[in-house]
Design a protein around this motif. Structure first.
Motif, PDB file in Angstrom:
ATOM      1  N   ARG A  39      17.729  59.621  55.930  1.00 15.86           N
ATOM      2  CA  ARG A  39      18.664  60.620  55.366  1.00 15.86           C
ATOM      3  C   ARG A  39      19.236  61.033  56.822  1.00 15.86           C
ATOM      4  O   ARG A  39      20.301  61.330  56.806  1.00 15.86           O
ATOM      5  CB  ARG A  39      18.063  62.036  54.738  1.00 15.86           C
ATOM      6  N   ILE A  40      18.416  61.190  57.806  1.00 13.88           N
ATOM      7  CA  ILE A  40      18.977  61.475  59.314  1.00 13.88           C
ATOM      8  C   ILE A  40      19.954  60.532  59.548  1.00 13.88           C
ATOM      9  O   ILE A  40      21.330  60.667  60.115  1.00 13.88           O
ATOM     10  CB  ILE A  40      17.849  61.639  60.290  1.00 13.88           C
ATOM     11  N   VAL A  41      19.592  59.105  59.283  1.00 12.78           N
ATOM     12  CA  VAL A  41      20.560  58.112  59.889  1.00 12.78           C
ATOM     13  C   VAL A  41      22.033  58.214  58.952  1.00 12.78           C
ATOM     14  O   VAL A  41      23.104  58.321  59.309  1.00 12.78           O
ATOM     15  CB  VAL A  41      20.032  56.691  59.931  1.00 12.78           C
ATOM     16  N   ASP A  42      21.479  58.254  57.586  1.00  9.68           N
ATOM     17  CA  ASP A  42      22.775  58.448  56.635  1.00  9.68           C
ATOM     18  C   ASP A  42      23.795  59.542  57.200  1.00  9.68           C
ATOM     19  O   ASP A  42      24.948  59.440  56.938  1.00  9.68           O
ATOM     20  CB  ASP A  42      22.295  58.894  55.065  1.00  9.68           C
ATOM     21  N   LEU A  43      23.130  60.798  57.596  1.00  5.78           N
ATOM     22  CA  LEU A  43      24.014  61.900  57.866  1.00  5.78           C
ATOM     23  C   LEU A  43      24.733  61.690  59.227  1.00  5.78           C
ATOM     24  O   LEU A  43      26.125  62.101  59.354  1.00  5.78           O
ATOM     25  CB  LEU A  43      23.122  63.067  57.973  1.00  5.78           C
ATOM     26  N   ALA A  44      24.252  60.776  60.112  1.00  2.42           N
ATOM     27  CA  ALA A  44      24.717  60.695  61.475  1.00  2.42           C
ATOM     28  C   ALA A  44      26.053  59.841  61.063  1.00  2.42           C
ATOM     29  O   ALA A  44      27.159  59.822  61.727  1.00  2.42           O
ATOM     30  CB  ALA A  44      23.615  59.663  62.400  1.00  2.42           C
ATOM     31  N   ILE A  45      25.837  58.686  60.114  1.00  2.00           N
ATOM     32  CA  ILE A  45      26.880  57.816  59.769  1.00  2.00           C
ATOM     33  C   ILE A  45      28.093  58.556  58.998  1.00  2.00           C
ATOM     34  O   ILE A  45      29.278  58.492  59.372  1.00  2.00           O
ATOM     35  CB  ILE A  45      26.425  56.876  59.000  1.00  2.00           C
TER      36      ILE A  45
END
Length: 392
Positions: A39-45
């Motif tokens: 979810r962290i990477v999803d949010l960054a994108i």
């Protein structure tokens, strides 16, 4: 420039204490840490972040399994494909980890350490030092590079800062000296409770643990997005954890039979459900009729039909009764002894000795701040046993 700041992901954390009480909850917790990082990477994108910042303890130990390593690299590769570079440091948990043991991580993943403490990305300078031993008792700050004049400067540090009652003093650093070092932003790790500090135009952020692993970390579950511009860096917090910890207190003392006990448990536990999140529940049950083992069995049976709710622990509280019994005389003496300074001192010493030999996950729940709760729980168990033995 917009940064997504996280720390203390603790991939591969064994979650031993929860797993010993409830293996299924332990498995859920292990997966929850991985899901939080996705979810962290999803949010960054989705938020068009410019740089992903990880301030230490990405892994829980120096020798993560290959699956955990591959997971991290795959997620950082997702960020790289979206033109989001990563800047990271090692913390005290993964101090000796060789991130490049299985090959170069790629040109967009920057591990900062003593030999390469700085990197420039789009005109912003990032500075950081990694742990290279598992315990550092002195401040890292004197070894941090001076700020680059005329540019924005961001520091990554894994530190207990001025100290926290639930964390050992790792690389302690004066907050005043930190804020006066000349950087515009400090991205911190190690303390799992999120907070931020501001001094003039300087801001320091502790994002907190993105996925709490036990009740002592209930304040976590977040990351921070920081915007560097003119003036003090602006921040916004986002929740990424999906496994939450809740407490529930139920009075079963008026239940006259097992069916009423089961009904009260069912009603209380259904109230703990969340439409999306998984919930770990710590129950406090007021009753003088059943032991903890019996109530645990009843609770687990009820939870078979309640989705996304898991039992962490049960605490039985016995209402006052048999006021003139010899059992209560003994209990009163025990309660008085618990309040004696000498007993408290000896208990803390024993607790500290246990913390040094037990697995880290169990030791986390034996912090000094938990002593009174542990002693109270022990008294309640003794009370229940004594009263069970005197009931006719």
């Amino acid at each position: 420039m917009r940064l997504l700041v996280s720390a203390d992901i603790h991939l591969g954390s064994p979650i031993r204490s929860a797993a010993m009480r409830n293996p299924e909850l332990g498995d859920r917790l292990k997966q929850a840490s991985r899901d939080a990082f996705v979810r962290i990477v999803d949010l960054a994108i989705s938020k068009n972040i410019d740089v992903l910042v990880l301030a230490g303890d990405i892994f829980d130990n120096d020798q993560p399994d290959l699956k955990s390593r591959a997971f991290l690299v795959a997620q950082l590769a997702r960020a790289a494909e979206a033109n989001i570079p990563t800047v990271l440091i090692r913390g005290n948990h993964d101090a000796l980890l060789d991130h490049r043991a299985h090959g170069d991580l790629g040109p967009t993943i920057h591990l900062l350490h003593k030999g390469a403490p700085s990197v420039e990305i789009e005109g912003v300078w990032f500075h950081g030092l990694s742990f290279d031993v598992s315990h550092v008792s002195k401040s890292f700050l004197p070894d941090y590079p001076a700020p680059v004049p005329g540019r924005k400067n961001v520091g990554l540090m894994h530190t207990s800062l001025d100290g926290s009652p639930q964390h050992d003093p790792y690389a302690p650093c004066s907050e005043q000296e930190l804020m006066a070092h000349g950087y515009d932003l400090w991205c911190l790790g190690h303390i799992h409770t999120p907070f931020e500090r501001t001094s003039d135009l300087v801001r320091a952020v502790m994002p907190g643990i993105p996925q709490p692993r036990h009740f002592g970390e209930r304040a976590g579950g977040t990351i921070v997005i920081v915007e560097l511009g003119n003036g003090t860096p602006a921040i916004e917090r986002h929740e990424v954890g999906q496994l939450t910890f809740k407490q529930c207190s139920l009075d079963l003392s008026e239940c006259s039979n097992v069916q009423e006990v089961l009904s009260a448990l069912r009603t209380g536990l259904q109230g703990m459900q969340h439409p999306e999140d998984i919930t770990a529940v710590r129950l406090q049950l007021i009753t003088g009729h059943h032991t903890t083992d019996v109530l645990t069995s009843f609770t687990n049976e009820v939870l078979e039909n309640i989705d996304r709710v898991f039992l962490d622990k049960i605490k039985v509280v016995v209402p006052g009764q048999h006021a003139d019994s010899r059992a209560d005389d003994l209990l009163r003496l025990m309660q008085e002894e618990l309040r004696e300074p000498s007993f408290q001192f000896a208990s803390k010493q024993i607790l500290e000795e246990l913390r040094t030999v037990l697995p880290r996950e169990i030791a986390d729940e034996l912090a000094e701040v938990a002593l009174n709760d542990l002693l109270e729980e022990a008294i309640n168990e003794v009370t229940l046993s004594l009263h069970a033995g005197t009931t006719q």
